[in-house]
Motif scaffolding. Structure first.
Motif, PDB file in Angstrom:
ATOM      1  N   ILE A 131       0.841  -1.201   0.000  1.00  0.00           N
ATOM      2  CA  ILE A 131       0.000   0.000   0.000  1.00  0.00           C
ATOM      3  C   ILE A 131       0.874   1.248   0.000  1.00  0.00           C
ATOM      4  CG2 ILE A 131      -1.704   1.295   1.339  1.00  0.00           C
ATOM      5  CD1 ILE A 131      -2.870  -1.432   2.199  1.00  0.00           C
ATOM      6  N   GLY A 132       2.006   1.190   0.709  1.00  0.00           N
ATOM      7  CA  GLY A 132       2.920   2.332   0.716  1.00  0.00           C
ATOM      8  C   GLY A 132       3.485   2.621  -0.662  1.00  0.00           C
ATOM      9  N   ALA A 133       3.820   1.563  -1.427  1.00  0.00           N
ATOM     10  CA  ALA A 133       4.346   1.759  -2.778  1.00  0.00           C
ATOM     11  C   ALA A 133       3.281   2.345  -3.700  1.00  0.00           C
ATOM     12  CB  ALA A 133       4.848   0.427  -3.338  1.00  0.00           C
ATOM     13  N   ILE A 134       2.026   1.927  -3.507  1.00  0.00           N
ATOM     14  CA  ILE A 134       0.940   2.482  -4.319  1.00  0.00           C
ATOM     15  C   ILE A 134       0.780   3.970  -4.034  1.00  0.00           C
ATOM     16  CG2 ILE A 134      -1.522   2.354  -4.825  1.00  0.00           C
ATOM     17  CD1 ILE A 134       0.244  -0.051  -5.751  1.00  0.00           C
ATOM     18  N   LEU A 135       0.892   4.343  -2.772  1.00  0.00           N
ATOM     19  CA  LEU A 135       0.795   5.762  -2.425  1.00  0.00           C
ATOM     20  C   LEU A 135       1.947   6.548  -3.038  1.00  0.00           C
ATOM     21  CD1 LEU A 135      -0.352   5.497   1.302  1.00  0.00           C
ATOM     22  CD2 LEU A 135      -1.738   6.146  -0.671  1.00  0.00           C
ATOM     23  N   ILE A 231      10.456  11.600  -3.217  1.00  0.00           N
ATOM     24  CA  ILE A 231       9.415  10.742  -2.661  1.00  0.00           C
ATOM     25  C   ILE A 231       9.975   9.328  -2.651  1.00  0.00           C
ATOM     26  CG2 ILE A 231       7.056   9.909  -2.883  1.00  0.00           C
ATOM     27  CD1 ILE A 231       6.436  12.414  -4.516  1.00  0.00           C
ATOM     28  N   ARG A 232       9.995   8.691  -1.496  1.00  0.00           N
ATOM     29  CA  ARG A 232      10.680   7.403  -1.360  1.00  0.00           C
ATOM     30  C   ARG A 232       9.853   6.427  -0.543  1.00  0.00           C
ATOM     31  NH1 ARG A 232      16.896   5.899  -0.447  1.00  0.00           N
ATOM     32  NH2 ARG A 232      16.673   3.939   0.670  1.00  0.00           N
ATOM     33  N   HIS A 233       9.916   5.167  -0.946  1.00  0.00           N
ATOM     34  CA  HIS A 233       9.279   4.094  -0.184  1.00  0.00           C
ATOM     35  C   HIS A 233      10.277   2.962   0.010  1.00  0.00           C
ATOM     36  CE1 HIS A 233       6.942   0.283   0.187  1.00  0.00           C
ATOM     37  NE2 HIS A 233       6.334   1.009   1.089  1.00  0.00           N
ATOM     38  N   ASP A 234      10.321   2.406   1.222  1.00  0.00           N
ATOM     39  CA  ASP A 234      11.207   1.299   1.556  1.00  0.00           C
ATOM     40  C   ASP A 234      10.389   0.120   2.074  1.00  0.00           C
ATOM     41  OD1 ASP A 234      14.315   2.487   1.878  1.00  0.00           O
ATOM     42  OD2 ASP A 234      12.738   3.966   2.122  1.00  0.00           O
TER      43      ASP A 234
END
Length: 267
Positions: A131-135, A231-234
């Protein structure tokens, strides 16, 4: 009370496959119909993931499992080489595919969409179930309207087979829906080492990093005069994808046609 969703898991012996089996066995709304994996043939699926006997033996024959197990949904985390065949086979037997494997071409997705519609069932191909990657994708698409100069950097472990990642490609596609193609950088720019500037996509660049010790990360960097936006997602472990897989399994039961991208299920 609604009937539990019967789920078959392809790639059951893989790291993502094992997490999916745990999800299904521990969710009151689901039932494990079949587990398919060549390397774990004959092993009880519950024992495979450390949850005790589940009464479902792992098989190495996907087609027989789809034909006989009475599954509603096939969850597939296998390889890009096998994913299209597995997906098409599931549709043939009226089993809704939920696919986390990347590497599908737009033409293949279109073909699978037609197959789903002919069978009157839904399917989902999701480059990322986080869900974080989709955001991140959505925020990046919003930012691209105001910061059209950008580059994508994605990081994965050194054993990942495809580059760029499906998540990076999906991010690029969503950005391109709101950003006209515009070549960035100096028009006289030259690479003194081939590939140094990364892959070209609609005027911007995608860079793929492959190193041991990395799980999954993505960063979209935007630049403008006097400022940058990042903007970053881990992701740190595979269990973080399971809420998205659960939602995908549930949602696909009510759709007809192939959905590309988990973002369609997030309001």
């Amino acid at each position: 009370m609604n009937r539990r969703i019967r789920v078959a898991v392809s790639g059951a012996g893989g790291r993502m496959g094992k997490e999916v089996i745990k999800l299904v066995l521990q969710d009151e709304g689901m039932e494990l119909a079949a587990a398919i994996d060549r390397s774990s043939h004959g092993v009880d699926a519950g024992g495979l993931v450390g949850l005790g006997e589940a009464g479902v033996r792992v098989t190495d024959d996907l087609e027989t499992a789809l034909a006989t197990a009475g599954a509603d949904v096939l969850v597939d985390f296998t390889t890009p080489q096998a994913a299209y065949t597995n997906t098409s086979l599931a549709i043939k037997y009226g089993v809704r595919p939920v696919i986390g494997t990347t590497g599908f071409t737009p033409e293949q997705i279109g073909e699978l969409d037609e197959q789903c519609k002919e069978q009157g069932i839904g399917g989902l191909i999701a480059p990322n179930f986080s869900i974080g990657a989709i955001l991140l994708m959505r925020f990046a698409a919003q930012a691209a309207k105001y910061f059209p100069h950008l580059e994508i950097i994605e990081y994965h472990g050194d054993q990942k087979l495809d580059a760029p990642s499906g998540t990076a490609v999906k991010t690029a596609e969503m950005i391109s829906e709101v950003r006209k193609e515009m070549k960035q950088g100096n028009p006289r720019e030259e690479e003194t080492i081939e590939g140094a500037r990364g892959g070209y996509y609609n005027g911007f660049r995608i860079h793929s990093v492959r190193l041991p010790g990395i799980f999954a990360q993505e960063e979209v960097v935007f630049g403008d005069y006097g400022q940058t936006l990042k903007i970053r997602h881990d992701s740190y472990e595979r269990a973080g994808y399971m809420p998205g897989v659960k939602l995908g399994i549930e949602k696909v039961m009510g759709y007809t046609g192939m959905i590309y991208g988990f973002d369609h299920f997030i309001d």
